[in-house]
Design a protein around this motif. Structure first.
Motif, short mmCIF file in Angstrom:
data_model
loop_
_atom_site.label_atom_id
_atom_site.label_comp_id
_atom_site.label_asym_id
_atom_site.label_seq_id
_atom_site.Cartn_x
_atom_site.Cartn_y
_atom_site.Cartn_z
N TYR A 42 0.80 -1.23 0.00
CA TYR A 42 0.00 0.00 0.00
C TYR A 42 0.83 1.28 0.00
CZ TYR A 42 -3.45 -3.45 1.58
OH TYR A 42 -4.25 -4.56 1.70
N ALA A 43 1.71 1.42 0.99
CA ALA A 43 2.39 2.71 1.21
C ALA A 43 3.29 3.09 0.03
CB ALA A 43 3.18 2.66 2.50
N SER A 44 4.06 2.16 -0.47
CA SER A 44 4.99 2.48 -1.55
C SER A 44 4.25 2.90 -2.82
CB SER A 44 5.88 1.27 -1.85
OG SER A 44 5.10 0.13 -2.20
N SER A 45 3.21 2.16 -3.20
CA SER A 45 2.44 2.54 -4.39
C SER A 45 1.70 3.85 -4.18
CB SER A 45 1.45 1.43 -4.75
OG SER A 45 0.53 1.18 -3.70
N HIS A 46 1.30 4.13 -2.94
CA HIS A 46 0.65 5.39 -2.60
C HIS A 46 1.58 6.57 -2.89
CE1 HIS A 46 -1.81 8.22 -0.27
NE2 HIS A 46 -0.73 8.56 0.40
N LEU A 47 2.83 6.47 -2.47
CA LEU A 47 3.79 7.54 -2.68
C LEU A 47 4.17 7.67 -4.16
CD1 LEU A 47 6.11 6.95 0.41
CD2 LEU A 47 4.41 8.76 0.11
#
Length: 372
Positions: A42-47
């Motif tokens: 989630y977090a990496s693709s969000h950024l």
């Protein structure tokens, strides 16, 4: 300071960009926790998505007024054709047919229609003589522009996006100067038709969501499960929360969709009231800046675009927060800039880019003169 900071950097609207970066960074931390202490998925693709769409927003901000006005109706037509394509060959997910499979991504045209509808309505009213604003010529074409995509989105079915389209369109129409009695009449008509729309227009699962909203404790393990667990997560956070990456509701999978629709509940459990206050203040600063851009606009088109884009972001924020707190039915609307999801991120960054565009127009406009 102007001699130290390069002019292109100094000219950026930092009063909006700083709270935006706060929301994106805070959202990445919450998504890290929602994945049980992992940057993936989630977090990496969000950024990464934010970085891509931030570039897109800066490109949008450089568009000239004449070009945007020229392509308003063609863009509306293209997105409308994409909505028709969804009905014919759309990708089905979660029981709804809302996406087009482009291979490299799943595109949700109904999300793109939100900012496009604002622009095309602004274009329509900017070209309409002021004397025609209080007449039916200002209402019928605009109503058709709004209700055509709304009807296609309802077929998917997607009630939340349909309401967002109606809300954004209504804000532009109201700002354009349509008579107040028309809005009062529309409200009364909606109240009269609401029972018929509920029993004959909504899908069974949508009806259950309304009943669940009214009494979630009647079925806490069934239809009321989402709202019940969300309120437990928010309430258990207290003043300062349980601590980063210490949320039991999300880690033990009690809270459904902790990384999308209910990310605020995930955040509130770990960061408490203080975390919620940071989120609300950041959104208030972004929305306040959007309203200031609209007030500073020197022409009708820019003013309507700015207010419509601000209203679109506001609808996302208000409905999501009311939903996770049990103040509105669950309609599947993510929290802007924090929830994981490409389509919603794209829509809200288009709104941000459009506001930056109008802000640039304002800076280049003459300091004196009448609003056209």
């Amino acid at each position: 300071m102007s001699g130290i900071v390069p002019a292109p950097i100094a000219r950026q609207p930092w009063q909006m960009l700083i709270p935006l970066f706060v929301l994106i960074g805070f959202g990445a931390l919450v998504l890290f926790s929602a994945a049980a202490g992992s940057w993936d998925p989630y977090a990496s693709s969000h950024l990464i998505r934010f970085g891509v769409f931030l570039v897109m927003a800066f490109i949008i901000s450089m568009l000239p007024r004449e070009l945007v006005q020229f392509f308003a109706f063609p863009a509306y037509g293209i997105v409308l054709l994409m909505l028709l394509a969804v009905e014919l060959m759309g990708f089905v997910g979660g029981g709804s047919q809302r996406w087009l499979d482009l291979g490299f991504m799943q595109l949700q045209p109904s999300e793109t229609m939100k900012p496009v509808l604002v622009v095309v309505l602004a274009r329509f009213y900017a070209s309409l003589p002021v004397g025609m604003i209080p007449t039916w010529r200002a209402l019928i074409p605009a109503g058709a522009l709004i209700m055509t995509p709304v009807a296609l989105v309802l077929l998917q079915p997607d009630l939340g996006t349909s309401l967002a389209l109606v809300f954004g369109g209504a804000v532009v129409m109201f700002t354009a100067g349509l008579p107040m009695r028309w809005f009062v009449g529309a409200g009364l008509l909606a109240a009269i038709l609401a029972p018929l729309a509920f029993f004959f227009g909504l899908q069974p699962y949508q009806q259950r969501r309304v009943f669940t909203f009214l009494d979630p404790e009647s079925d806490p393990l069934g239809d009321g499960y989402h709202i019940t667990q969300s309120k437990i997560a928010i309430g258990s956070g207290g003043f300062s929360g349980k601590g980063f990456n210490e949320g039991s509701q999300s880690h033990l999978h009690y809270l459904p969709e902790p990384h999308t629709d209910f990310i605020f509940a995930t955040m509130a459990e770990e960061w408490g009231f203080l975390g919620g206050l940071v989120v609300l203040c950041a959104f208030a600063m972004i929305l306040g800046w959007g309203l200031s851009v609209a007030r500073a606009s020197k022409d009708r088109f820019g003013k309507l675009v700015a207010l419509g884009m601000t209203a679109t972001i506001f609808f996302y924020v208000a409905i999501n927060l009311m939903m996770v707190m049990g103040l509105a039915p669950v309609v599947g609307i993510p929290l802007p800039f924090m929830s994981h999801g490409g389509s919603s991120m794209m829509t809200n960054m288009i709104c941000i880019g459009s506001l930056m565009m109008v802000n640039r127009w304002n800076q280049k406009a003459p300091r004196t003169g009448l609003i056209r």
